[in-house]
Design a protein around this motif. Structure first.
Motif, PDB file in Angstrom:
ATOM      1  N   GLN A 110      32.889 -41.246 -11.547  1.00 54.32           N
ATOM      2  CA  GLN A 110      33.239 -39.890 -11.141  1.00 54.32           C
ATOM      3  C   GLN A 110      34.534 -39.868 -10.328  1.00 54.32           C
ATOM      4  O   GLN A 110      35.356 -38.954 -10.467  1.00 54.32           O
ATOM      5  N   VAL A 111      34.724 -40.871  -9.483  1.00 56.75           N
ATOM      6  CA  VAL A 111      35.957 -40.948  -8.694  1.00 56.75           C
ATOM      7  C   VAL A 111      37.162 -41.139  -9.611  1.00 56.75           C
ATOM      8  O   VAL A 111      38.202 -40.495  -9.437  1.00 56.75           O
ATOM      9  N   LEU A 112      37.028 -41.992 -10.606  1.00 57.12           N
ATOM     10  CA  LEU A 112      38.134 -42.239 -11.535  1.00 57.12           C
ATOM     11  C   LEU A 112      38.463 -40.990 -12.354  1.00 57.12           C
ATOM     12  O   LEU A 112      39.641 -40.697 -12.612  1.00 57.12           O
ATOM     13  N   LYS A 113      37.443 -40.258 -12.760  1.00 55.02           N
ATOM     14  CA  LYS A 113      37.688 -38.999 -13.474  1.00 55.02           C
ATOM     15  C   LYS A 113      38.411 -38.006 -12.572  1.00 55.02           C
ATOM     16  O   LYS A 113      39.311 -37.285 -13.013  1.00 55.02           O
ATOM     17  N   ARG A 114      38.027 -37.988 -11.293  1.00 50.58           N
ATOM     18  CA  ARG A 114      38.652 -37.067 -10.337  1.00 50.58           C
ATOM     19  C   ARG A 114      40.106 -37.450 -10.091  1.00 50.58           C
ATOM     20  O   ARG A 114      40.971 -36.578  -9.969  1.00 50.58           O
ATOM     21  N   ILE A 115      40.382 -38.744 -10.033  1.00 56.93           N
ATOM     22  CA  ILE A 115      41.761 -39.200  -9.857  1.00 56.93           C
ATOM     23  C   ILE A 115      42.629 -38.702 -11.007  1.00 56.93           C
ATOM     24  O   ILE A 115      43.714 -38.141 -10.802  1.00 56.93           O
ATOM     25  N   ALA A 116      42.146 -38.904 -12.228  1.00 58.34           N
ATOM     26  CA  ALA A 116      42.915 -38.498 -13.406  1.00 58.34           C
ATOM     27  C   ALA A 116      43.155 -36.991 -13.424  1.00 58.34           C
ATOM     28  O   ALA A 116      44.274 -36.532 -13.703  1.00 58.34           O
ATOM     29  N   SER A 117      42.122 -36.218 -13.108  1.00 59.07           N
ATOM     30  CA  SER A 117      42.271 -34.757 -13.151  1.00 59.07           C
ATOM     31  C   SER A 117      43.207 -34.260 -12.053  1.00 59.07           C
ATOM     32  O   SER A 117      43.988 -33.325 -12.269  1.00 59.07           O
ATOM     33  N   ARG A 118      43.175 -34.883 -10.891  1.00 52.80           N
ATOM     34  CA  ARG A 118      44.051 -34.446  -9.798  1.00 52.80           C
ATOM     35  C   ARG A 118      45.501 -34.844 -10.047  1.00 52.80           C
ATOM     36  O   ARG A 118      46.417 -34.123  -9.649  1.00 52.80           O
ATOM     37  N   ILE A 119      45.701 -35.969 -10.711  1.00 52.23           N
ATOM     38  CA  ILE A 119      47.069 -36.326 -11.094  1.00 52.23           C
ATOM     39  C   ILE A 119      47.596 -35.318 -12.104  1.00 52.23           C
ATOM     40  O   ILE A 119      48.730 -34.838 -11.994  1.00 52.23           O
ATOM     41  N   ASP A 120      46.771 -34.979 -13.087  1.00 53.61           N
ATOM     42  CA  ASP A 120      47.183 -34.001 -14.098  1.00 53.61           C
ATOM     43  C   ASP A 120      47.505 -32.648 -13.470  1.00 53.61           C
ATOM     44  O   ASP A 120      48.374 -31.921 -13.956  1.00 53.61           O
ATOM     45  N   ALA A 121      46.795 -32.325 -12.379  1.00 54.46           N
ATOM     46  CA  ALA A 121      47.030 -31.055 -11.684  1.00 54.46           C
ATOM     47  C   ALA A 121      48.137 -31.170 -10.630  1.00 54.46           C
ATOM     48  O   ALA A 121      48.407 -30.205  -9.914  1.00 54.46           O
ATOM     49  N   GLU A 122      48.750 -32.356 -10.546  1.00 52.66           N
ATOM     50  CA  GLU A 122      49.842 -32.631  -9.604  1.00 52.66           C
ATOM     51  C   GLU A 122      49.402 -32.492  -8.144  1.00 52.66           C
ATOM     52  O   GLU A 122      50.194 -32.150  -7.269  1.00 52.66           O
ATOM     53  N   ILE A 123      48.138 -32.791  -7.889  1.00 50.04           N
ATOM     54  CA  ILE A 123      47.637 -32.821  -6.510  1.00 50.04           C
ATOM     55  C   ILE A 123      47.736 -34.284  -6.062  1.00 50.04           C
ATOM     56  O   ILE A 123      46.736 -34.996  -5.913  1.00 50.04           O
ATOM     57  N   PHE A 124      48.958 -34.736  -5.868  1.00 54.68           N
ATOM     58  CA  PHE A 124      49.214 -36.164  -5.723  1.00 54.68           C
ATOM     59  C   PHE A 124      48.665 -36.760  -4.425  1.00 54.68           C
ATOM     60  O   PHE A 124      48.155 -37.882  -4.417  1.00 54.68           O
ATOM     61  N   GLU A 125      48.771 -36.028  -3.341  1.00 56.45           N
ATOM     62  CA  GLU A 125      48.312 -36.580  -2.061  1.00 56.45           C
ATOM     63  C   GLU A 125      46.806 -36.820  -2.073  1.00 56.45           C
ATOM     64  O   GLU A 125      46.321 -37.868  -1.627  1.00 56.45           O
ATOM     65  N   THR A 126      46.064 -35.853  -2.596  1.00 54.97           N
ATOM     66  CA  THR A 126      44.612 -36.008  -2.675  1.00 54.97           C
ATOM     67  C   THR A 126      44.234 -37.086  -3.682  1.00 54.97           C
ATOM     68  O   THR A 126      43.281 -37.841  -3.472  1.00 54.97           O
ATOM     69  N   ALA A 127      44.986 -37.161  -4.768  1.00 54.63           N
ATOM     70  CA  ALA A 127      44.735 -38.206  -5.762  1.00 54.63           C
ATOM     71  C   ALA A 127      44.927 -39.587  -5.148  1.00 54.63           C
ATOM     72  O   ALA A 127      44.174 -40.526  -5.448  1.00 54.63           O
ATOM     73  N   ALA A 128      45.929 -39.720  -4.277  1.00 53.48           N
ATOM     74  CA  ALA A 128      46.167 -41.004  -3.610  1.00 53.48           C
ATOM     75  C   ALA A 128      44.979 -41.385  -2.729  1.00 53.48           C
ATOM     76  O   ALA A 128      44.554 -42.549  -2.699  1.00 53.48           O
ATOM     77  N   SER A 129      44.425 -40.404  -2.026  1.00 48.96           N
ATOM     78  CA  SER A 129      43.245 -40.670  -1.191  1.00 48.96           C
ATOM     79  C   SER A 129      42.072 -41.136  -2.046  1.00 48.96           C
ATOM     80  O   SER A 129      41.336 -42.057  -1.669  1.00 48.96           O
ATOM     81  N   ASP A 130      41.914 -40.508  -3.211  1.00 47.81           N
ATOM     82  CA  ASP A 130      40.848 -40.919  -4.121  1.00 47.81           C
ATOM     83  C   ASP A 130      41.082 -42.332  -4.648  1.00 47.81           C
ATOM     84  O   ASP A 130      40.136 -43.098  -4.868  1.00 47.81           O
ATOM     85  N   CYS A 131      42.345 -42.671  -4.861  1.00 48.91           N
ATOM     86  CA  CYS A 131      42.666 -44.026  -5.330  1.00 48.91           C
ATOM     87  C   CYS A 131      42.255 -45.073  -4.298  1.00 48.91           C
ATOM     88  O   CYS A 131      41.704 -46.125  -4.644  1.00 48.91           O
ATOM     89  N   TYR A 132      42.535 -44.782  -3.034  1.00 54.84           N
ATOM     90  CA  TYR A 132      42.145 -45.735  -1.995  1.00 54.84           C
ATOM     91  C   TYR A 132      40.625 -45.791  -1.845  1.00 54.84           C
ATOM     92  O   TYR A 132      40.065 -46.834  -1.482  1.00 54.84           O
TER      93      TYR A 132
END
Length: 240
Positions: free
Chosen positions: A34-56
């Motif tokens: 679920q975290v990996l799916k969220r990372i991909a969707s947030r990158i696609d939505a250009e929510i980069f800062e939040t995507a970075a937090s999910d990556c960590y």
């Protein structure tokens, strides 16, 4: 937690430990999906800062999975090996390690690797069909200009996931050696006695080249500039 379905027919106190450990592992693997799916969707939505937090967060989950696997080290060796025979625990095939029995683990490994395809979008460039250094140059601009810190943190976080993933498989191999012996850790009994050129399935994962070659090349080149040019003049010339 569920009880092992083999409790009624197998008298081995490590059975409950093994079953519980695997339940914990699979629970976190499902969370990782679920975290990996969220990372991909947030990158696609250009929510980069939040995507970075999910990556960590995903990096930490890979580390947690390694710690869960370490619980196997607490088991009595003789009892565990006896249980392994009782349960007929075997790899999917002779060339694969035991961990690849988990479809979920295989899936999150693939999903983690596929994040590399998000890099061109993050950098705002397209892959050069002729194989040119377009992505590398965009990464160099990102690192050197320091105008989009959210993107810098994100691509760093993507590489952090790669590092944690490879450490998981390296650590898993060490756990296998301690728990089952080095022959089992090879994943292939033929490989165990073959030449040094043969690589087992676990080693293939943590020894394979970086998933982010353009980011790697950009850092290498920038490092060379700072090492060999005076006062950043070389970097200034590159920007022009």
């Amino acid at each position: 937690m569920k009880r092992s379905p083999y409790d009624h027919c197998i008298e081995n106190h490590e059975n409950a430990t093994l079953f519980t450990t695997h339940q914990i592992l699979e629970s976190w693997i499902q969370t990782a999906k679920q975290v990996l799916k969220r990372i991909a969707s947030r990158i696609d939505a250009e929510i980069f800062e939040t995507a970075a937090s999910d990556c960590y967060l995903m990096e930490r989950i890979w580390k947690l999975l390694a710690e869960i696997e370490d619980l196997h080290l607490l088991m009595d060796p003789d009892d565990f090996l006896h249980l392994k025979s009782q349960l007929l625990i075997k790899p999917v095939n002779e060339t694969e390690a035991f961990c690849f029995r988990s479809k979920g683990l295989v899936e999150i490994t693939k999903m983690s690797k596929e994040l590399k395809h998000k890099v061109p979008f993050i950098l705002g460039v397209e892959v050069d069909p002729k194989g040119g250094p377009r992505i590398q140059e965009a990464a160099m601009r990102l690192y050197s200009e320091k105008q989009e810190s959210n993107k810098v943190f994100l691509v760093q976080a993507l590489q952090a996931i790669e590092g944690a993933l490879k450490r998981f498989f390296y650590g898993y191999k060490q756990v296998l050696v301690v728990v089952m012996g080095s022959l089992e850790a090879k994943g292939n009994r033929v490989v165990a006695g073959s030449g040094s050129g043969s690589v087992d399935s676990l080693s293939q994962v943590f020894l394979e080249p970086t998933y982010f070659p353009s980011l790697d090349a950009a850092k290498t080149y920038l490092g060379e500039i700072w090492n060999h040019e005076l006062g950043g003049s070389g970097l200034a010339r590159w920007k022009k």
